[in-house]
Design an enzyme around this catalytic site. Structure first.
Site, PDB file in Angstrom:
ATOM      1  N   GLU A 120       0.844  -1.202   0.000  1.00  0.00           N
ATOM      2  CA  GLU A 120       0.000   0.000   0.000  1.00  0.00           C
ATOM      3  C   GLU A 120       0.878   1.249   0.000  1.00  0.00           C
ATOM      4  O   GLU A 120       1.169   1.812  -1.060  1.00  0.00           O
ATOM      5  CB  GLU A 120      -0.932  -0.028   1.224  1.00  0.00           C
ATOM      6  CG  GLU A 120      -1.886  -1.204   1.235  1.00  0.00           C
ATOM      7  CD  GLU A 120      -2.674  -1.333   2.531  1.00  0.00           C
ATOM      8  OE1 GLU A 120      -3.501  -2.247   2.598  1.00  0.00           O
ATOM      9  OE2 GLU A 120      -2.458  -0.540   3.472  1.00  0.00           O
ATOM     10  N   GLU A 155      18.669  -3.821  -3.748  1.00  0.00           N
ATOM     11  CA  GLU A 155      19.456  -4.889  -3.117  1.00  0.00           C
ATOM     12  C   GLU A 155      18.482  -6.003  -2.808  1.00  0.00           C
ATOM     13  O   GLU A 155      17.632  -5.866  -1.935  1.00  0.00           O
ATOM     14  CB  GLU A 155      20.160  -4.354  -1.864  1.00  0.00           C
ATOM     15  CG  GLU A 155      21.289  -5.256  -1.389  1.00  0.00           C
ATOM     16  CD  GLU A 155      20.811  -6.263  -0.360  1.00  0.00           C
ATOM     17  OE1 GLU A 155      20.629  -7.448  -0.742  1.00  0.00           O
ATOM     18  OE2 GLU A 155      20.616  -5.881   0.791  1.00  0.00           O
ATOM     19  N   CYS A 202      20.274 -11.823   3.152  1.00  0.00           N
ATOM     20  CA  CYS A 202      20.226 -11.952   1.690  1.00  0.00           C
ATOM     21  C   CYS A 202      21.512 -12.529   1.128  1.00  0.00           C
ATOM     22  O   CYS A 202      21.504 -13.197   0.092  1.00  0.00           O
ATOM     23  CB  CYS A 202      19.922 -10.600   1.065  1.00  0.00           C
ATOM     24  SG  CYS A 202      20.973  -9.273   1.667  1.00  0.00           S
TER      25      CYS A 202
END
EC number: 1.2.1.3
Length: 495
Positions: free
Chosen positions: A216, A256, A290
């Site tokens: 949103e 990223e 990550c």
């Protein structure tokens, strides 16, 4: 160990716009919980499009004066922010632990100090940045200026809430930009508390913090016509959407994104270093990293020697209360993440993979209210296996046997991602040759998951666009202007 949550966290938070906490345009809120206990920590405002528009307009107004401040003024304010972060390190670290589920030993030693160091670092970067002048000939001169872009729109992931925010805020405001940033709706509390430092140090409107759903208000930030630069850390799937927004509005974006990094253990590796590095690669932050070294490529000559050592090391990891200084692994950040991890364990059981260690949710000794998972080691037959190709984002390590350096390189590169990787070898020439051949943005040699300021971080392929955490990151937030001067006062004779 139990703490009084209200000593650290407010019961409710508004949106941080124009240097003040304000009510949103809607009365809707989002509950924020402690993933280790299920306890409600706070309620945050659910920002709407109208709030995004308000924040962007405030940032645009603040940019007019902030962009004209001297580099020395900006540098001093960044240093002040870093100093205040360190002065409140223990408090902010506890907030991060309560909200994210990661061990207090990590938030105290890494998340908050490294966030502070990024503000100090980019203070120095902006102070020492210089433009260039090129005397093209005796009558003409080319001046190169680096100017701020304008309003930065940023959204950061839930795995390192404060640190990732610092990666974006520090270079953005150092360069003279203003920023509208949104943390994850599940882990916003550290940044909201740090807003009080911004209140003390920065002019109003330079940093604005919205809270809400990424789909949103996050999406509204990236698609607002008043935003001049996008910066995002998160999944590759959402990264595509951010890239589309950047293309639609013709603005630059730093992304990223995900990874499935290979940690290569050669037959001449120091196995003590390797065992520690493997754990750093996959167990740090519960594997919710990550750049996690989630594919372990082990030379066949040492495979039978290394794997039992890993099984023992994984079984000895202390998983438990994140507030306990002795805890090495805390809770996964939420039920969705736990369920995702479990789905990969189920896939392993239904395939020809072999679970060598772990593979279970932990619920004993009071852990049943949280989302705790065992360090897990799974042998897969080859790199085509689902567990070797897809990002799990948890403490789950797949191990593959390799016969030589070239096979390790080929397997490491056989991925849609290219964020990071590691090589363990006592032969630096051999390690460097592999590091140069693997197509990733970062390769560690004889260590893993070190992320200091001053070393570029970012990925190849579907792991993203651009680099952060080093002086070159300043250019992500700048426009280059050329001023071309002709002093000859002579006609060119073309017309």
């Amino acid at each position: 160990m139990a703490v009084n949550v209200r000593d650290y966290i407010a019961e409710n938070y508004g949106l941080f716009i124009n240097g003040e906490f304000v009510k949103g345009s809607s009365d809707e809120t989002i509950e924020v919980t402690n993933p280790a206990t299920g306890e409600t920590l706070s309620h945050i405002t659910r920002a709407k499009d109208k709030d995004v528009d308000h924040a962007v307009k405030v940032a645009q107004e603040a940019f007019e004066s902030w962009s004209l401040t001297s580099k020395s003024e900006r540098a001093q304010m960044l240093r002040d922010i870093g100093d205040k972060l360190m002065a409140q390190k223990d408090k902010i670290a506890m907030i991060e632990t309560l909200n994210n589920g990661k061990p207090i030993r990590e938030t105290t030693a890494i998340d908050i100090p490294f966030a502070a160091r990024h503000f100090h670092y980019f203070a120095s970067v902006i102070e020492t940045e210089e433009g260039t002048v090129n005397d093209i000939d005796k009558d003409t001169m080319s001046i190169v200026r680096h100017e701020p872009i304008g309003v930065v729109g940023a959204v950061v992931a839930w795995n390192f809430p404060m640190l990732l925010a610092a990666w974006k805020i520090a270079p953005a405001i150092a360069a003279g930009n203003t920023i509208v940033i949104q943390p994850s709706s599940s882990t916003p509390l550290s940044l909201l508390e740090v807003a009080k430092i911004f209140q003390e140090v920065l002019p109003k409107g330079v940093v604005n913090i919205l809270t809400g759903k990424g789909s949103e208000s996050g999406n509204a930030i990236f698609n607002h016509d008043g935003v001049d630069k996008l910066s995002f850390t998160g999944s590759t799937d959402v990264g595509y959407q951010v890239a589309e927004a950047a293309a639609k509005h013709l603005v630059p974006a730093t992304l990223e994104l995900g990874g499935k990094s290979a940690n290569i253990i050669l037959d001449d590796a120091n196995l003590d270093l390797a065992v520690e590095g493997i754990q750093l690669g996959i167990l740090f932050n519960q594997g919710e990293v990550c750049s996690a070294g989630s594919r372990l490529l082990v030379h066949e000559k040492i495979y039978d020697q290394l794997v039992p050592r890993l099984q023992e090391a994984f079984s000895n990891i202390k998983v438990g209360d994140p507030q306990d200084e002795a805890t090495q692994m805390g809770s996964q950040t939420g039920k969705d993440q736990l369920d995702k991890i479990q789905s990969y364990i189920d896939a392993a059981k239904e395939s020809d993979a072999q679970i060598l260690a772990g593979g279970h949710r932990l619920t004993e000794n009071g852990l049943d209210k949280g989302f705790f998972f065992e360090p897990t080691l799974i042998a897969v037959p080859d790199n085509h296996h689902k567990l070797a190709q897809e990002e799990i984002f948890g403490p789950v390590l797949t191990v593959i046997k390799v016969k030589d350096d070239q096979e390790a390189i080929d397997i490491a590169n056989d991925s849609e991602y290219g964020l990071a990787g590691g090589v363990f070898s006592q032969n630096i020439t051999r390690a460097l040759n592999i590091a140069k051949a693997v197509r990733t943005g970062r390769i560690w040699i004889n260590t893993y998951n070190q992320v200091p300021e001053g070393a570029p971080f970012g990925g190849y392929k579907k792991s993203g666009i651009g680099r952060e955490t080093y002086k070159g990151a300043l250019s992500n937030y700048q426009q280059v202007k050329n001023i071309y001067i002709d002093t000859s006062n002579a006609l060119k004779g073309l017309y």
